[in-house]
Design a protein around this motif. Sequence first.
Motif, PDB file in Angstrom:
ATOM      1  N   ILE A 185       0.817  -1.211   0.000  1.00  0.00           N
ATOM      2  CA  ILE A 185       0.000   0.000   0.000  1.00  0.00           C
ATOM      3  C   ILE A 185       0.853   1.264   0.000  1.00  0.00           C
ATOM      4  O   ILE A 185       0.408   2.342  -0.383  1.00  0.00           O
ATOM      5  N   GLU A 186       2.119   1.147   0.414  1.00  0.00           N
ATOM      6  CA  GLU A 186       3.008   2.303   0.477  1.00  0.00           C
ATOM      7  C   GLU A 186       3.586   2.669  -0.890  1.00  0.00           C
ATOM      8  O   GLU A 186       4.155   3.756  -1.044  1.00  0.00           O
ATOM      9  N   TYR A 187       3.468   1.777  -1.861  1.00  0.00           N
ATOM     10  CA  TYR A 187       4.043   2.017  -3.187  1.00  0.00           C
ATOM     11  C   TYR A 187       2.999   2.620  -4.114  1.00  0.00           C
ATOM     12  O   TYR A 187       1.880   2.098  -4.220  1.00  0.00           O
ATOM     13  N   GLU A 188       3.370   3.689  -4.794  1.00  0.00           N
ATOM     14  CA  GLU A 188       2.456   4.320  -5.740  1.00  0.00           C
ATOM     15  C   GLU A 188       2.306   3.483  -7.001  1.00  0.00           C
ATOM     16  O   GLU A 188       1.238   3.435  -7.600  1.00  0.00           O
ATOM     17  N   ILE A 190       3.409  -0.390  -9.007  1.00  0.00           N
ATOM     18  CA  ILE A 190       3.866  -1.751  -8.775  1.00  0.00           C
ATOM     19  C   ILE A 190       5.314  -1.939  -9.226  1.00  0.00           C
ATOM     20  O   ILE A 190       6.049  -2.747  -8.649  1.00  0.00           O
ATOM     21  N   LYS A 191       5.755  -1.173 -10.216  1.00  0.00           N
ATOM     22  CA  LYS A 191       7.120  -1.330 -10.715  1.00  0.00           C
ATOM     23  C   LYS A 191       8.144  -0.975  -9.646  1.00  0.00           C
ATOM     24  O   LYS A 191       9.251  -1.532  -9.617  1.00  0.00           O
ATOM     25  N   VAL A 221       2.795 -11.000  -7.492  1.00  0.00           N
ATOM     26  CA  VAL A 221       2.407  -9.965  -6.530  1.00  0.00           C
ATOM     27  C   VAL A 221       0.972  -9.517  -6.781  1.00  0.00           C
ATOM     28  O   VAL A 221       0.195  -9.297  -5.846  1.00  0.00           O
ATOM     29  N   LEU A 222       0.581  -9.383  -8.040  1.00  0.00           N
ATOM     30  CA  LEU A 222      -0.752  -8.885  -8.383  1.00  0.00           C
ATOM     31  C   LEU A 222      -1.842  -9.953  -8.332  1.00  0.00           C
ATOM     32  O   LEU A 222      -3.028  -9.634  -8.365  1.00  0.00           O
TER      33      LEU A 222
END
Length: 367
Positions: A185-188, A190-191, A221-222
């Motif tokens: 959730i902290e990542y804007e 996925i890359k 991950v997705l």
Amino acid sequence: MRKIWILAAVVGLLAWGVQGWGLSLCEYRSPQTSLVDARLSFGYRYFDDPSSAGVDVSSGRLAVSYSQLFDSPGYGFSLGGGAEMTLADFAPTGWLGRGSATFRYYLMEDGLWFGFGGVEGSMATGQPLPGVDVRVGVGVGRFSDVTPLAKAVTIDRQLRVVKALESPLADDVLRGIGEVIGRRIEYEEIKDLVADIELLIETSSSVELDARALLTIEEIVLATGDERQCGWAVQVGIGYELIDPSGGDRNVVVGGSADAAFACGPNDQLLFRASYAGPFDLLNDYTANASLGYQNEFAPESKLIVDYALLQVKPAGLPASASHSAGVALAFDVRGVDLLIGASFTRQTGAPGWSIDISVSAAMELL
């Protein structure tokens, strides 16, 4: 009642065994857990031989279940329920249902002890009324979403399948990957998350991941529908019957429940629940139920699902009655052929044995 203790002992032994298998998914602790699962299964067989009178076979089984778990440092709640119905000539002939809702308030943040309030209900064939009671009490235990660590283990396995890694990643690296996924959730984008996982793997293994390996990581991950949980909780309390299952007077009740969840690996999940409640004369007037569910994705597009439920009601001055329901389903794809094997087992008090329904089917595209 003895069957419930045997079932609990089996689950306990499995949990003890899990802890001895190297890296355990149950080591992972998520800061917040939110999981929802709903399932529906239906099976029916119909056969009419014109050389004999009447329909030879017309029976089936319908089962539905729902569970929701939320857990945070300060509070949590659980919702769960399930129902199984046996059918003959497309009409219900037997049923078994159960449901519960519990709210937990932890005495200390990130602690194990909690106070709770909740409601439980059950219904089965031959039971005059559904049994419903409300409870308050204390308990100990927590549940955690271990999906991030399960995905880390899957990433390790798949990277070896595509030859991006020659040897398994160390346990501390897998834990690090799990922690990164747990902070998704902290990542804007996925890359950026994939880049951090790439750095962990390349630094520890002295390899350079190619585009195919990075795409594999991103897909894992997705992916959805692969949620896993671990934990346990035991609670005891006092309550009041809103509806007495035998149709008698409503009473103050005492009782308790135990829940457990274990994930032995990223592809399987074991869930267990048992509860016991009744007036203060617990040996002669009680309602007890237990359920056990297991699923294993043993290969791509292949899954094994096993479930069992037991409800036993003992009214004061009357003999106990019990309802059993179990099911096994196996579905897989073999070189373009879809195979499905299913079996259901039911038994009610007074029946001479188990009712068994087994079916096997296959389908394939010719063009």
